[in-house]
Design an enzyme around this catalytic site. Structure first.
Site, short mmCIF file in Angstrom:
data_model
loop_
_atom_site.label_atom_id
_atom_site.label_comp_id
_atom_site.label_asym_id
_atom_site.label_seq_id
_atom_site.Cartn_x
_atom_site.Cartn_y
_atom_site.Cartn_z
N THR A 139 -1.98 -3.11 2.40
CA THR A 139 -2.02 -4.42 3.03
C THR A 139 -3.57 -4.33 2.66
O THR A 139 -4.31 -3.33 2.47
CB THR A 139 -1.93 -4.51 4.47
OG1 THR A 139 -2.68 -3.38 4.94
CG2 THR A 139 -0.41 -4.29 4.79
N HIS A 140 -3.98 -5.53 2.01
CA HIS A 140 -5.38 -5.55 1.49
C HIS A 140 -5.69 -5.01 0.42
O HIS A 140 -6.79 -4.59 0.12
CB HIS A 140 -6.32 -5.45 2.61
CG HIS A 140 -6.26 -5.93 4.11
ND1 HIS A 140 -6.85 -7.18 4.19
CD2 HIS A 140 -5.38 -5.45 5.15
CE1 HIS A 140 -6.37 -7.31 5.71
NE2 HIS A 140 -5.58 -6.40 6.12
N SER A 261 -4.44 -1.62 -29.11
CA SER A 261 -5.89 -2.11 -29.19
C SER A 261 -6.20 -1.85 -30.49
O SER A 261 -5.63 -1.06 -31.33
CB SER A 261 -6.63 -1.36 -28.28
OG SER A 261 -8.07 -1.35 -28.80
N LYS A 267 -4.89 3.14 -26.05
CA LYS A 267 -4.46 1.76 -25.33
C LYS A 267 -3.16 1.67 -25.39
O LYS A 267 -2.67 1.62 -26.37
CB LYS A 267 -5.43 0.85 -25.40
CG LYS A 267 -6.88 0.61 -25.18
CD LYS A 267 -7.18 1.01 -23.81
CE LYS A 267 -6.93 -0.30 -22.73
NZ LYS A 267 -7.93 -1.28 -23.23
N GLU A 274 0.62 -9.70 -18.79
CA GLU A 274 -0.67 -10.52 -18.39
C GLU A 274 -0.32 -12.01 -18.82
O GLU A 274 -0.74 -12.97 -18.24
CB GLU A 274 -1.66 -10.09 -19.22
CG GLU A 274 -2.30 -8.68 -18.81
CD GLU A 274 -3.25 -7.92 -19.71
OE1 GLU A 274 -4.33 -7.99 -19.69
OE2 GLU A 274 -2.91 -7.62 -21.00
#
Ligand code: ARG
Length: 442
Positions: A139-140, A261, A267, A274
């Site tokens: 949570t948070h 990348s 990467k 996304e």
């Protein structure tokens, strides 16, 4: 004028629905004796030829003819002559486009619904596989209590189930036929609107001719349902992005759903996730845009409404892509159970279990137990120890009645296994829930 007025550049996507609507209309006109049986036969043959030509890419859409309706009608007249000129009897492009667009949205709902079902199925399968795989629950975005990965995945199945409900609900309300409203007031010809409605698979004709040609609620409801769906997909995409990042390393995606990348050889970027996260933005934009187009329009039809199509097509395309990408990623992702277990066991994630133990075994009121647990957590923290590793003597200094039995509740396995309440994260619960969904979605 042509540049701003023509919609053929985008409404050619409605060609199938336009032909379907014209076939139903011609059949009804003939049945009602408004056109002859010979005219109907000629119209059917002509529309069949046009469908073939468009499907083969042999049809050239002409912007001078404005939209899909005039393009098809002009071609029909050029091909079959006089009979083609009778097709537009008792009809207007206003009820025609409203009908075509409803048919298109209805198909889009059905195909997206099927895709959502596929994503739910993929999630339920992975949840069954990981019913007992422990991960930290947040949570948070702070470690809260351990849960299982299966439980987390099934949370999305619940959300997507509601999305399907919203799509079904929109479809039910959409399924009335505007054809026969004509320009706005109805027509002087003895048409049978119930016949065309039935021929096109609608439940009934729409009730008010003015509303029939000026209503775009069905498009707005579709976009609303897609917006909520896209919001869900975006949240999940965000989690995939977080989970694949180096500090988390909860899951790994293969090269199939990541990109490299151009400068950093190590990467593995979660581009698909996304983009799924980002596409929610354009879907919300489509909804906001169409609401803004509609909000000031006096009854009945106004050309503003031609701006309804692009956002709906775009949002449907975006949703389709997001669903395909998310389904692929769910099937592709490889969870790192060891890593998730390690993170789940850190940061005093079983503190609530300790408090519950103090209530259950020692009879402390929960608020008192919460306070005592806080002191024990501080003691563990200052010694740099986990709760399970904290010596009994240290706990007894704070609450003397604590016994060796406390260690039974402090492991993360015990913590998840104990949450057997309906809808809770216990592995047995999760396995059962996953199996139920798998069966329901089969
Ligand atoms: N292309 C138009 C649209 O999409 C069809 C309806 C045109 N009706 C009219 N009265 N100009 O809205």
């Amino acid at each position: 004028m042509q540049a701003i007025n023509a919609s053929i550049g985008f409404d050619q996507r409605l060609w199938r629905e336009d032909i379907e609507g014209s076939l139903a209309h011609a059949g009804m006109l003939a049945a009602q004796g408004i056109i002859s049986a010979d005219d109907e036969t000629a119209i059917r043959a002509g529309l069949g030829e046009i469908a073939g030509a468009i499907a083969d890419g042999a049809f050239t859409f002409d912007p001078a003819l404005e939209d899909i309706h005039t393009n098809i009608e002009a071609w029909l007249v050029a091909r079959i002559g006089e009979a083609g000129r009778r097709l537009h009897t008792a009809r207007s492009r206003n009820d025609q486009v409203a009908t075509d667009f409803r048919l298109w949205v209805r198909k889009a709902i059905d195909s997206l619904d099927e895709q959502v079902r596929g994503l739910m199925r993929a999630l339920a399968d992975r949840a069954a596989e990981h019913a007992a795989t422990i991960m930290p629950g947040f949570t948070h975005l702070q470690t809260a209590q351990p849960v299982t990965l299966g439980h987390h995945l099934l949370a999305y199945v619940e959300m997507l189930g509601r999305d399907r409900g919203r799509l079904a609900d929109a479809r039910r309300r959409l399924n009335e036929c505007p054809l026969g409203a004509a320009a706005l007031a109805g027509t002087t010809f003895p048409i049978d609107r119930f016949m065309t409605a039935a021929a096109l698979g609608f439940d009934r004709p729409t009730g008010n001719s003015l509303d029939s040609v000026s209503d775009r609620d069905f498009a707005l409801e579709f976009l609303s349902a897609l917006s909520i769906l896209a919001m869900h997909l975006s949240r999940f995409a965000e989690e995939i992005i977080i989970w694949t990042s180096a500090p988390y390393r909860f899951i790994r995606l293969s090269d199939a759903y990541t990109t490299g990348s151009s400068i950093m050889p190590q990467k593995r970027n979660p581009d698909a996730a996304e983009l799924a996260r980002a596409k929610a933005g354009r879907i919300f934009g489509a909804l906001a845009g169409l609401l803004a187009v509609m909000k000031g329009l006096p009854l009945a039809y106004a050309k503003d409404m031609q701006e309804d199509k692009e956002p709906v097509f775009d949002a449907a395309d975006a949703a389709e892509l997001c669903l395909a990408a998310m389904t692929g990623m769910v099937r592709d992702m490889e969870p790192d159970a060891g890593r998730m277990r390690a993170v789940a066991g850190a940061d005093f994630a079983t503190a609530t279990d300790l408090a519950d133990y103090l209530v259950r075994d020692l009879g402390l009121p929960f608020r008192t137990a919460h306070h005592v647990t806080g002191q024990i957590v501080s003691a563990a923290e200052s010694r740099g120890l986990d709760l399970v590793a904290l010596p009994l003597a240290v706990m007894q200094e704070i609450e003397p009645r604590i016994t060796e039995a406390v260690y039974d509740v402090l492991t993360i396995e015990a913590s998840v296994a104990a949450r057997r309440t309906f809808g809770g994260t216990a592995p047995d619960n999760v396995a059962r829930a996953a199996a139920r969904w798998q069966e329901a979605l089969a």
